[in-house]
Scaffold this motif. Structure first.
Motif, short mmCIF file in Angstrom:
data_model
loop_
_atom_site.label_atom_id
_atom_site.label_comp_id
_atom_site.label_asym_id
_atom_site.label_seq_id
_atom_site.Cartn_x
_atom_site.Cartn_y
_atom_site.Cartn_z
N ALA A 91 0.81 -1.22 0.00
CA ALA A 91 0.00 0.00 0.00
C ALA A 91 0.85 1.27 0.00
N GLY A 92 2.10 1.15 -0.37
CA GLY A 92 3.01 2.30 -0.44
C GLY A 92 4.34 1.96 0.21
N PRO A 575 11.96 -8.44 2.38
CA PRO A 575 12.29 -8.66 3.79
C PRO A 575 12.20 -7.39 4.63
N LEU A 576 12.19 -6.22 3.97
CA LEU A 576 12.09 -4.95 4.68
C LEU A 576 10.76 -4.28 4.35
N ARG A 577 10.00 -3.97 5.40
CA ARG A 577 8.72 -3.29 5.25
C ARG A 577 8.59 -2.25 6.35
N LEU A 578 7.75 -1.26 6.14
CA LEU A 578 7.51 -0.29 7.20
C LEU A 578 6.92 -0.99 8.41
N ALA A 579 7.50 -0.74 9.56
CA ALA A 579 7.12 -1.48 10.76
C ALA A 579 5.66 -1.29 11.11
N TRP A 580 5.19 -0.04 11.00
CA TRP A 580 3.81 0.21 11.40
C TRP A 580 2.82 -0.46 10.45
N TYR A 581 3.19 -0.58 9.18
CA TYR A 581 2.30 -1.25 8.24
C TYR A 581 2.30 -2.76 8.47
N ALA A 582 3.49 -3.34 8.62
CA ALA A 582 3.57 -4.78 8.87
C ALA A 582 2.85 -5.15 10.15
N GLY A 583 2.99 -4.32 11.18
CA GLY A 583 2.33 -4.62 12.44
C GLY A 583 0.83 -4.53 12.37
N ALA A 584 0.32 -3.55 11.62
CA ALA A 584 -1.12 -3.34 11.56
C ALA A 584 -1.82 -4.36 10.68
N THR A 585 -1.18 -4.79 9.60
CA THR A 585 -1.85 -5.64 8.62
C THR A 585 -1.42 -7.10 8.67
N GLY A 586 -0.31 -7.39 9.33
CA GLY A 586 0.20 -8.76 9.34
C GLY A 586 1.01 -9.10 8.10
N ALA A 587 1.37 -8.09 7.29
CA ALA A 587 2.13 -8.33 6.06
C ALA A 587 3.49 -8.90 6.38
N GLY A 588 3.82 -10.05 5.77
CA GLY A 588 5.10 -10.70 5.99
C GLY A 588 6.04 -10.51 4.82
N ASP A 589 7.15 -11.28 4.83
CA ASP A 589 8.15 -11.17 3.77
C ASP A 589 7.56 -11.45 2.40
N THR A 590 6.66 -12.43 2.34
CA THR A 590 6.07 -12.81 1.06
C THR A 590 4.77 -13.56 1.35
N VAL A 749 -5.51 5.06 11.35
CA VAL A 749 -4.47 4.12 11.76
C VAL A 749 -3.22 4.21 10.88
N LEU A 750 -3.37 4.16 9.57
CA LEU A 750 -2.21 4.01 8.69
C LEU A 750 -2.06 5.09 7.63
N PHE A 751 -3.00 6.01 7.53
CA PHE A 751 -3.08 6.80 6.31
C PHE A 751 -2.82 8.28 6.55
N ARG A 752 -2.94 9.07 5.46
CA ARG A 752 -2.61 10.48 5.49
C ARG A 752 -3.87 11.33 5.47
N ALA A 753 -3.79 12.47 6.13
CA ALA A 753 -4.91 13.40 6.12
C ALA A 753 -4.38 14.81 6.36
N VAL A 754 -5.21 15.77 6.01
CA VAL A 754 -4.88 17.17 6.27
C VAL A 754 -6.19 17.91 6.52
N GLU A 755 -6.17 18.79 7.47
CA GLU A 755 -7.35 19.59 7.78
C GLU A 755 -7.42 20.78 6.83
N VAL A 756 -8.58 20.99 6.22
CA VAL A 756 -8.74 22.07 5.25
C VAL A 756 -9.87 22.99 5.70
N PRO A 757 -9.76 24.28 5.42
CA PRO A 757 -10.85 25.21 5.76
C PRO A 757 -11.99 25.14 4.75
N ALA A 758 -13.02 25.88 5.01
CA ALA A 758 -14.17 25.92 4.11
C ALA A 758 -13.76 26.53 2.77
#
Length: 796
Positions: A91-92, A575-590, A749-758
Motif C-alpha cells: 500500500a506504499g 524482507p524490509l517493510r515499514l514497521a507500522w504497516y507490517a504490524g497493523a496488517t500482518g504483512a510478511g516477507d512474502t 491508523v495508517l493513512f494520510r490526512a490534512v485539515e482544510v478550511p471551508a
C-alpha cells in the motif's frame, strides 16, 4: 604466432628476478590485452549461452524480487515520474531508501533509461554483462601484475562462474556488488603503487558502486578494500607515502560523496522498518555449515541443483537441529577441478604465503571464518564489534568473497606454476592435488553413506571424480606440450576450466528455470489471470476510487507482479517493510504460500474495517477460499482462470474522502487495539492530541492527478473538514493547501490526512525523502509515531 611465443622460455625464468620487481610495470606486460579479452568474452558466451538464447531465465529472487523493481523504475521513468515511492506494494513503499530497489544500481538504472518495458531477458543480460565486466577486471589486474595469460583467463573464469557467483546468480545486488570488486582493487593498486590521482578517483567510484548495493557482500567488500589500501599504504617508503596521499584522499572523498545520500536514506528507512537490526541468533542462523565445504569437491553432493524436497544437506530434515535458515544453493563453493588443484599446489609450494599475494590468502581465511558464523568462537565478537554486521542475517554471504578471492589466488598460483624454475618441482606437487581430490571424494562417499543417501548422491560423486581425472589428464597433456605448442597448451587448460564450470555450475534448479514458468512477470504479455484482474481494476477506478488487490498462495514469483503491471497491492515480497504497516496488517516477507498470509488484531479478516480502508477490492488466490468462514468470509468469487481464483470484497472505502467529523482514539497501542467500525466515508479517526470537531458539514474531494511522488486533490466544503488519502502514512511526505504548507496528519491508523478550511482548495501531497531522512537522522522529532504491535498470526 602465439600469444606469448616465449612461454617455453618463461617457464624457466628466475623466480628471484620476478620477485625482485617491487612495482607494477604498466608498459611491459608480455601479452596483448585485446586477444585475451576476446578469449574471455568467448568463454563467457559459452557459459552464459543458456540464458542468452532464452532457453532459461534467472529465477527466484532475481525475478520474484529484483525484476519487478526494475520494471517499476523503467515504467515510472518512461512516464516522466520519479521512482522514489511506489504505491504498488504494501500500500506504499519508499523505494528510494530500500537497498534492494535497484534504483542505485548503474546497470539496472541504465536499462530503465533505455526502455520503459525491459524484458526479463534484458534484465538477465544486464546481470550477466556485469559479471563479464568483473571478469575483464580480473584480466586487466592480471596483466598489470604480469601474470601469464592462461592464469589471467582461468582466474577470470573462476571469478565469473565459480561458487556463489554461479549458484547464487539470482541475488542480483550481491552479484553486481562483487563484479565491481576487481576494478576497485585494480584502481587502488595503481593509485597507491604509482601515485596516480585519477586511479584513486576511479577506485572511489568503483568502491561506491559496490557499496550502493547496500548488501552484506558490499559491506564485506568495502572492508576488504579498506584493508587492502591500508596494507599498501603501510608498505610504502616514507618518501613515497606523501605522494600517494592525494590519490587516497581523492578516492575517499569521491566514494563518500557518491554513497552519502543512499546510505542516509537506507539508515533512516532501516530504523522505520520491521528489521532495524538482526539479533545474534538471527544472524547466526545464516551460517555456513562446515559440511557444505565438501561442495568444493562435489558441488551437487546434497542435491542443491534439484528440487527442495530432494535436498538433504544442512539445513534439511536430514540434518536435524542445525538451527540454520539458509537456502539450499547458498553453500555451494565449487570453483572447478583445475583451479582447486592449483590452490593445493600453491599451498604446498608455499606460493600462497608470498608477500605479493599473502593479503589475499589472509583475506580468504578471514572470509571463510566469517562465513562459518556461529560454528567459530569469534562470530559473536565480530557481530558485536564490527559496524554493520548486525544489519545482515547471513554470514554465508561471505561465500561470494571466498570465491572472488580464490580467483586471485588461483591466478597467482597458476602463474607461478607456469613460471616455475624447476621443471620437475613444478609437476611433483600435482600428487598433492590428487591426494586432496581423492580424499575429498572419499569423504563425500562416507557422508552419503552415513546419511543413507548414497544411491541418490552416487551419480554426482562419480561425475565429480571423473572431472578430476580429466583435469589431471589435461594438466599432464598441457605440461608435456607446453614447449612446442604453448598457445595450444594454454587453450586446452582454459577450455577444460570453461567446460568444467559449465557442467557443474551451469543452469540448474538454483539459477535457471524455463522462461514460460514466470509469464506473470512479462511486462508486455500478462497472463490471463493478470489480464482479467487488470480489466476489473480499470473498470473500478474513478477520480475517488483506486482499488487495491492482493496475491495469496500463487507461488514464489507472484507477490511482486503488481510492480510489473502497475497494480496497487496491499502485500508484496520484501524482507524490509515499514514497521507500522507490517504490524497493523500482518504483512510478511512474502505470500507465496497460503500459510504466509497472516492477519493481525487490527486486521483480522478481509472484510475488517482496516481492509476496507485499504480499498482492498480483489484477492487472487491459488486455491478456493471458504467464503462462509475464516478471513475469507463474505468474499464473492468473480472469476476462475485455471487454478487461480479472483474474489471481490463486499465493501471498500474510496482512496480519497472528505471527512466532516473526527473521532480521536489510539487504535494502534490502546488497550483494545481494534479499528472501530465507523462510517469512514464521512468520519476520520485521528490520533490522541487532535481535536474532534465539526458535525453536519458537507464536502467532496476527488483525485486530479495521481503520481508516485505527487498527488493532487481537489476539495470543496461549506464548513471545512479533513481530506483523507488512504495511502500509507510516512514522515517523508509533505502536504500543501493552495501551495501553502500544512500539517500532515496520521489518520485512520495508517493513512494520510490534512485539515482544510471551508471553500474550494487544491491539496497536494508530495514525497520529500531527502529532507525527511535528514530530519529523522540528525533532527529527530520529540516523539516518533508508534508502531503497531503484531498479534499472533492467523493463517488462511
Amino acid at each position: 604466432m602465439t600469444l606469448d611465443g616465449d612461454w617455453g622460455a618463461s617457464m624457466f625464468d628466475s623466480e628471484i628476478q620476478r620477485d625482485a620487481l617491487p612495482e607494477i610495470d604498466t608498459h611491459d606486460v608480455g601479452w596483448p590485452l585485446v586477444p585475451v579479452a576476446i578469449g574471455l568474452v568467448l568463454a563467457w558466451l559459452v557459459l552464459a549461452l543458456p540464458w542468452l538464447d532464452g532457453t532459461f531465465t534467472i529465477p527466484w529472487d532475481g525475478k520474484a524480487h529484483f525484476a519487478p523493481q526494475v520494471h517499476f523504475m523503467a515504467a515510472t521513468i518512461g512516464r516522466g515520474e520519479w521512482p522514489w515511492w511506489t504505491p504498488h506494494v504494501f500500500a506504499g513503499h519508499p523505494q528510494i531508501a530500500d537497498p534492494q530497489s535497484m534504483i542505485f544500481s548503474p546497470p539496472m538504472a541504465a536499462l530503465a533509461l533505455i526502455t520503459p518495458t525491459p524484458s526479463l531477458w534484458a534484465i538477465d543480460m544486464a546481470v550477466l554483462v556485469t559479471v563479464l565486466f568483473g571478469g575483464l577486471g580480473v584480466v586487466v589486474f592480471a596483466r598489470l601484475r604480469r601474470w601469464h595469460w592462461v592464469a589471467a583467463l582461468v582466474a577470470a573464469l573462476v571469478f565469473m562462474f565459480g561458487g556463489s557467483m554461479a549458484w547464487r546468480l539470482q541475488h542480483f545486488g550481491q552479484v553486481m556488488s562483487m563484479a565491481y570488486l576487481p576494478w576497485a582493487i585494480l584502481c587502488i593498486d595503481i593509485a597507491l603503487r604509482h601515485g596516480r590521482t585519477w586511479a584513486g578517483a576511479a577506485a572511489g567510484i568503483f568502491a561506491a558502486a559496490i557499496f550502493l548495493g547496500r548488501d552484506q557482500v558490499g559491506l564485506l567488500s568495502i572492508y576488504l578494500l579498506f584493508a587492502y589500501a591500508l596494507s599498501l599504504l603501510f608498505s610504502r617508503h616514507r618518501a613515497k607515502f606523501v605522494s600517494i596521499l592525494l590519490p587516497a584522499a581523492a578516492g575517499l572523498v569521491i566514494g563518500i560523496a557518491i554513497v552519502a545520500i543512499p546510505l542516509m536514506l537506507t539508515l533512516a528507512f532501516a530504523a522505520q522498518s520491521n528489521r532495524p537490526a538482526i539479533d545474534l541468533a538471527g544472524a547466526g542462523a545464516g551460517s555456513l555449515h562446515p559440511a557444505l565445504l565438501m561442495t568444493a569437491v562435489v558441488p551437487n553432493l546434497y542435491g542443491a541443483a534439484g528440487d527442495m524436497i530432494d535436498y538433504w544437506g544442512p539445513p534439511s530434515l536430514i540434518w536435524e537441529d542445525t538451527g540454520l535458515f539458509i537456502a539450499q544453493n547458498m553453500g555451494v563453493v565449487y570453483i572447478g577441478a583445475i583451479p582447486l588443484m592449483v590452490l593445493v599446489i600453491a599451498a604446498v609450494r608455499g606460493w600462497l604465503w608470498d608477500r605479493k599475494i599473502v593479503f589475499f590468502t589472509a583475506s580468504a581465511a578471514v572470509a571463510l571464518v566469517y562465513a562459518l558464523g556461529w560454528y567459530t568462537p569469534i562470530f559473536q565478537a565480530v557481530y558485536e564489534v564490527v559496524p554493520g554486521v548486525d544489519k545482515f542475517r547471513r554470514p554465508a554471504d561471505a561465500t561470494f568473497l571466498i570465491g572472488g578471492i580464490a580467483a586471485f589466488l588461483v591466478g597467482w598460483g597458476l602463474d607461478r606454476g607456469l613460471n616455475a624454475t624447476d621443471r620437475l618441482e613444478s609437476i611433483r606437487p600435482l600428487r598433492w592435488s590428487v591426494i586432496v581430490a581423492g580424499t575429498g571424494v572419499a569423504l563425500t562417499v562416507l557422508i552419503a553413506l552415513f546419511w543413507g543417501r548414497f544411491v541418490g548422491a552416487a551419480p554426482n560423486i562419480v561425475l565429480s571424480a571423473a572431472t578430476f581425472v580429466v583435469a589431471i589428464a589435461v594438466c599432464a597433456i598441457a605440461y608435456w606440450i607446453r614447449l612446442i605448442r604453448p598457445t595450444a597448451a594454454g587453450l586446452l587448460v582454459v577450455t577444460a576450466v570453461t567446460l568444467d564450470l559449465g557442467l557443474h555450475n551451469g543452469p540448474n534448479g538454483a539459477n535457471a528455470l524455463s522462461t514460460n514458468t514466470i509469464d506473470m512477470l512479462q511486462p508486455a504479455a500478462p497472463n490471463p489471470t493478470l489480464a482479467k484482474l487488470s480489466s476489473l481494476v480499470e473498470a473500478s477506478t474513478t477520480d475517488q476510487y483506486r482499488p487495491r488487490i492482493e496475491f495469496v498462495g500463487l507461488g514464489y514469483h507472484w507477490p511482486n507482479a503488481s510492480l510489473t503491471h502497475g497494480l496497487d497491492n496491499t502485500l508484496g515480497a520484501n524482507p524490509l517493510r515499514l514497521a507500522w504497516y507490517a504490524g497493523a496488517t500482518g504483512a510478511g516477507d512474502t505470500v507465496a504460500s497460503f500459510d504466509q498470509r497472516t492477519f493481525s488484531a487490527l486486521m483480522p479478516s478481509y472484510t475488517a474495517p482496516l481492509a476496507q480502508l485499504l480499498g482492498l477490492k480483489y484477492i487472487v488466490t491459488g486455491r478456493p477460499l471458504p467464503t462462509d468462514s475464516g478471513p475469507g468470509r463474505g468474499l464473492r468469487l468473480v472469476a476462475t482462470i485455471g487454478p487461480r481464483h479472483i474474489y471481490e470484497t463486499p465493501a471498500s472505502i474510496p482512496r480519497v474522502v472528505f471527512a466532516t467529523q473526527a473521532v480521536v482514539r489510539d487504535a494502534v497501542s490502546g488497550p483494545q487495539r481494534t479499528v472501530p467500525d465507523l462510517d469512514y466515508t464521512s468520519t476520520v479517526l485521528l490520533e490522541p492530541g487532535a481535536q474532534a470537531t465539526r458535525t453536519g458539514a458537507t464536502g467532496t474531494a476527488r483525485i486530479v492527478t495521481y503520481e508516485n511522488t505527487d498527488i493532487t486533490i481537489s476539495a470543496e466544503s461549506d464548513q471545512g473538514g479533513w481530506v483523507v488519502l488512504h495511502d500509507v502514512w510516512h514522515p517523508w511526505w509533505r502536504v500543501t493547501i493552495d501551495n501553502q504548507p500544512a500539517e500532515l496528519l496520521r489518520a485512520n491508523v495508517l493513512f494520510r490526512a490534512v485539515e482544510v478550511p471551508a471553500g474550494r482548495h487544491v491539496v497536494r501531497f508530495g514525497f520529500a525523502p531527502l529532507a525527511g531522512a535528514w530530519r529523522d537522522l540528525f533532527a529527530p522529532p520529540l516523539s516518533k509515531p508508534q508502531t503497531a504491535p503484531r498479534a499472533r498470526p492467523e493463517g488462511l
